[in-house]
Write a protein that holds these residues in place. Sequence first.
Motif, PDB file in Angstrom:
ATOM      1  N   GLU A  30       0.839  -1.200   0.000  1.00 50.20           N
ATOM      2  CA  GLU A  30       0.000   0.000   0.000  1.00 50.20           C
ATOM      3  C   GLU A  30       0.872   1.247   0.000  1.00 50.20           C
ATOM      4  OE1 GLU A  30      -3.780   0.980   2.581  1.00 50.20           O
ATOM      5  OE2 GLU A  30      -1.997   1.722   3.625  1.00 50.20           O
ATOM      6  N   ALA A  31       0.484   2.201  -0.854  1.00 50.98           N
ATOM      7  CA  ALA A  31       1.141   3.510  -0.867  1.00 50.98           C
ATOM      8  C   ALA A  31       0.168   4.522  -0.270  1.00 50.98           C
ATOM      9  CB  ALA A  31       1.517   3.909  -2.290  1.00 50.98           C
ATOM     10  N   GLU A  32       0.551   5.113   0.852  1.00 48.16           N
ATOM     11  CA  GLU A  32      -0.272   6.169   1.454  1.00 48.16           C
ATOM     12  C   GLU A  32       0.207   7.508   0.883  1.00 48.16           C
ATOM     13  OE1 GLU A  32      -0.452   8.179   5.716  1.00 48.16           O
ATOM     14  OE2 GLU A  32      -1.328   6.158   5.747  1.00 48.16           O
ATOM     15  N   ILE A  33      -0.672   8.159   0.123  1.00 41.93           N
ATOM     16  CA  ILE A  33      -0.301   9.362  -0.619  1.00 41.93           C
ATOM     17  C   ILE A  33      -0.951  10.587   0.030  1.00 41.93           C
ATOM     18  CG2 ILE A  33      -0.393  10.493  -2.878  1.00 41.93           C
ATOM     19  CD1 ILE A  33      -0.749   7.613  -4.065  1.00 41.93           C
ATOM     20  N   GLU A  34      -0.123  11.487   0.515  1.00 40.49           N
ATOM     21  CA  GLU A  34      -0.634  12.748   1.094  1.00 40.49           C
ATOM     22  C   GLU A  34      -0.701  13.789  -0.022  1.00 40.49           C
ATOM     23  OE1 GLU A  34       0.655  16.227   4.282  1.00 40.49           O
ATOM     24  OE2 GLU A  34       1.647  14.269   4.370  1.00 40.49           O
ATOM     25  N   VAL A  35      -1.904  14.328  -0.237  1.00 40.80           N
ATOM     26  CA  VAL A  35      -2.093  15.299  -1.323  1.00 40.80           C
ATOM     27  C   VAL A  35      -2.108  16.727  -0.760  1.00 40.80           C
ATOM     28  CG1 VAL A  35      -3.303  13.717  -2.858  1.00 40.80           C
ATOM     29  CG2 VAL A  35      -4.611  14.999  -1.162  1.00 40.80           C
ATOM     30  N   ARG A  36      -1.748  17.648  -1.662  1.00 42.23           N
ATOM     31  CA  ARG A  36      -1.747  19.062  -1.269  1.00 42.23           C
ATOM     32  C   ARG A  36      -3.186  19.588  -1.273  1.00 42.23           C
ATOM     33  NH1 ARG A  36       3.623  20.476  -1.538  1.00 42.23           N
ATOM     34  NH2 ARG A  36       4.897  19.181  -2.928  1.00 42.23           N
ATOM     35  N   ASN A  37      -3.351  20.821  -0.737  1.00 41.77           N
ATOM     36  CA  ASN A  37      -4.687  21.392  -0.609  1.00 41.77           C
ATOM     37  C   ASN A  37      -5.357  21.665  -1.960  1.00 41.77           C
ATOM     38  OD1 ASN A  37      -4.827  21.329   2.168  1.00 41.77           O
ATOM     39  ND2 ASN A  37      -3.851  23.335   2.419  1.00 41.77           N
ATOM     40  N   LEU A  70     -10.281  -0.769  -7.713  1.00 44.31           N
ATOM     41  CA  LEU A  70     -11.560  -0.130  -7.401  1.00 44.31           C
ATOM     42  C   LEU A  70     -11.282   1.141  -6.624  1.00 44.31           C
ATOM     43  CD1 LEU A  70     -13.650  -3.284  -6.371  1.00 44.31           C
ATOM     44  CD2 LEU A  70     -13.600  -2.115  -8.591  1.00 44.31           C
ATOM     45  N   ILE A  71     -11.188   2.253  -7.338  1.00 39.52           N
ATOM     46  CA  ILE A  71     -10.769   3.540  -6.751  1.00 39.52           C
ATOM     47  C   ILE A  71     -11.984   4.394  -6.421  1.00 39.52           C
ATOM     48  CG2 ILE A  71      -9.428   5.646  -7.164  1.00 39.52           C
ATOM     49  CD1 ILE A  71      -7.745   3.103  -6.893  1.00 39.52           C
ATOM     50  N   ASN A 130      -3.931  16.590   7.056  1.00 41.30           N
ATOM     51  CA  ASN A 130      -4.238  16.240   8.446  1.00 41.30           C
ATOM     52  C   ASN A 130      -4.406  14.733   8.642  1.00 41.30           C
ATOM     53  OD1 ASN A 130      -4.206  18.899   9.411  1.00 41.30           O
ATOM     54  ND2 ASN A 130      -6.356  19.229   8.859  1.00 41.30           N
ATOM     55  N   GLY A 131      -4.182  13.979   7.591  1.00 43.35           N
ATOM     56  CA  GLY A 131      -4.291  12.524   7.696  1.00 43.35           C
ATOM     57  C   GLY A 131      -5.675  11.972   7.469  1.00 43.35           C
ATOM     58  N   ASN A 132      -6.628  12.825   7.082  1.00 40.55           N
ATOM     59  CA  ASN A 132      -7.982  12.347   6.800  1.00 40.55           C
ATOM     60  C   ASN A 132      -8.007  11.638   5.449  1.00 40.55           C
ATOM     61  OD1 ASN A 132      -9.194  13.665   9.143  1.00 40.55           O
ATOM     62  ND2 ASN A 132      -8.806  15.577   8.045  1.00 40.55           N
ATOM     63  N   GLU A 133      -8.654  10.486   5.396  1.00 42.14           N
ATOM     64  CA  GLU A 133      -8.696   9.720   4.161  1.00 42.14           C
ATOM     65  C   GLU A 133      -9.700  10.365   3.199  1.00 42.14           C
ATOM     66  OE1 GLU A 133      -8.954   5.023   2.736  1.00 42.14           O
ATOM     67  OE2 GLU A 133      -9.231   5.578   4.852  1.00 42.14           O
ATOM     68  N   VAL A 134      -9.244  10.650   1.998  1.00 41.26           N
ATOM     69  CA  VAL A 134     -10.103  11.322   1.017  1.00 41.26           C
ATOM     70  C   VAL A 134     -10.217  10.533  -0.285  1.00 41.26           C
ATOM     71  CG1 VAL A 134      -9.675  13.631   1.949  1.00 41.26           C
ATOM     72  CG2 VAL A 134      -8.141  12.694   0.207  1.00 41.26           C
ATOM     73  N   GLY A 135      -9.647   9.341  -0.311  1.00 45.12           N
ATOM     74  CA  GLY A 135      -9.747   8.517  -1.504  1.00 45.12           C
ATOM     75  C   GLY A 135      -8.828   7.322  -1.406  1.00 45.12           C
ATOM     76  N   GLY A 136      -8.843   6.479  -2.445  1.00 41.91           N
ATOM     77  CA  GLY A 136      -7.950   5.328  -2.466  1.00 41.91           C
ATOM     78  C   GLY A 136      -8.609   4.082  -3.007  1.00 41.91           C
ATOM     79  N   ALA A 173      -1.975  -4.275  -5.454  1.00 40.45           N
ATOM     80  CA  ALA A 173      -1.408  -2.956  -5.130  1.00 40.45           C
ATOM     81  C   ALA A 173      -2.546  -2.038  -4.684  1.00 40.45           C
ATOM     82  CB  ALA A 173      -0.712  -2.374  -6.340  1.00 40.45           C
ATOM     83  N   ARG A 174      -2.365  -1.393  -3.552  1.00 41.45           N
ATOM     84  CA  ARG A 174      -3.401  -0.517  -3.002  1.00 41.45           C
ATOM     85  C   ARG A 174      -2.833   0.885  -2.795  1.00 41.45           C
ATOM     86  NH1 ARG A 174      -7.208  -4.231  -0.878  1.00 41.45           N
ATOM     87  NH2 ARG A 174      -6.931  -6.079  -2.207  1.00 41.45           N
ATOM     88  N   ILE A 175      -3.729   1.876  -2.908  1.00 40.73           N
ATOM     89  CA  ILE A 175      -3.343   3.235  -2.537  1.00 40.73           C
ATOM     90  C   ILE A 175      -4.328   3.765  -1.495  1.00 40.73           C
ATOM     91  CG2 ILE A 175      -2.251   3.753  -4.752  1.00 40.73           C
ATOM     92  CD1 ILE A 175      -4.758   5.461  -5.416  1.00 40.73           C
ATOM     93  N   LYS A 176      -3.834   4.690  -0.713  1.00 42.11           N
ATOM     94  CA  LYS A 176      -4.660   5.370   0.288  1.00 42.11           C
ATOM     95  C   LYS A 176      -4.322   6.852   0.194  1.00 42.11           C
ATOM     96  CE  LYS A 176      -5.455   5.496   5.296  1.00 42.11           C
ATOM     97  NZ  LYS A 176      -5.039   4.921   6.614  1.00 42.11           N
ATOM     98  N   ILE A 177      -5.319   7.674  -0.135  1.00 38.40           N
ATOM     99  CA  ILE A 177      -5.090   9.104  -0.326  1.00 38.40           C
ATOM    100  C   ILE A 177      -5.583   9.848   0.913  1.00 38.40           C
ATOM    101  CG2 ILE A 177      -5.573  11.104  -1.787  1.00 38.40           C
ATOM    102  CD1 ILE A 177      -6.121   9.127  -4.071  1.00 38.40           C
ATOM    103  N   VAL A 178      -4.712  10.689   1.496  1.00 41.78           N
ATOM    104  CA  VAL A 178      -5.062  11.438   2.713  1.00 41.78           C
ATOM    105  C   VAL A 178      -4.728  12.912   2.506  1.00 41.78           C
ATOM    106  CG1 VAL A 178      -4.682   9.429   4.209  1.00 41.78           C
ATOM    107  CG2 VAL A 178      -2.799  11.020   3.753  1.00 41.78           C
ATOM    108  N   ASP A 179      -5.415  13.754   3.299  1.00 43.75           N
ATOM    109  CA  ASP A 179      -5.096  15.184   3.248  1.00 43.75           C
ATOM    110  C   ASP A 179      -3.958  15.479   4.213  1.00 43.75           C
ATOM    111  OD1 ASP A 179      -6.163  15.272   5.815  1.00 43.75           O
ATOM    112  OD2 ASP A 179      -8.073  16.147   5.191  1.00 43.75           O
TER     113      ASP A 179
END
Length: 284
Positions: free
Chosen positions: A216-223, A278-279, A264-270, A256-262
């Motif tokens: 799993e790739a935890e991806i932190e996205v910008r604002n 299944l995104i 602050n660490g809030n999950e916003v996608g993945g 392969a999994r992704i986890k998208i967070v803001d």
Amino acid sequence: MAARPFGGALLALAVICGAITLYVKPEWQDMVFEPLGVKTKLNRYAVLGITIFFMLISFVSTDKEEADELWAKGNKSEAVELYVSELEGTFSPNPEILARVIEFYFENGNKEKAEEFCNMAIETDVELSPQSKEIRDFVASVREEYARKVEQDKLDEEAKNKVELAKREAEQENQKRESEEETRKRLDTFIAALKVAEVTIVKSVRVQEISNGIWEAEIEVRNNWHIKPYQVRLQDAQNLWSAWAKIASPQEPDSARIKIVDINGNEVGGSRVLAGSLIWVQEN
């Protein structure tokens, strides 16, 4: 087994014959059983059966009794054969039998056999009291050797356990190091791919193997990610997963999994639980 003396055997035979006669002649039973308070037919037959059984057993003597007679007569070799037979398989050997067996083997120069039965006494916690000082000294020396061997076995086992523990720790450390190297390799490759694709919405990435073969790739996205239209964010997320799947699990992309967070660490996608492909992303 040896037969009882003639007198004892004759008495036992007489009792058996009497019991059989009472069984054949029920009318005689009242004379015998009523004074004893045994009134029912079932109880009477039970007494008769038990009497016959124990009298039959009494016709023979035990190995020990026969061996004792042989020993007393000086036939020690034959006696010891029976004593050894008596000792086999028992968890509480007779101290007298053990002492005689040890004495016989010791006096006949078979110290290996004598030691074997000394060890039996030690292991079953039987206290021996040999008559001869020479044999007492021998028994004491066997006890000392047995205690020394037990202590040595304990030390050997501890040393073996230490070696095995060190081996396991080394293997675990090696596995940890290999896992860290593999994680770093996948992370560096993914970040390099993002740079080549000029992806600007990603602030940082953290990679981990969440289960066997599933990375799993935890991806932190910008604002600026949050102000994009839903469809654009969904496409971005799908592209991020596709790039990660080629690196993390090219043969089985859905592993392969992704986890998208803001920030602050809030999950916003993945990826959804069922499959990496299944995104989903937040609609608002």
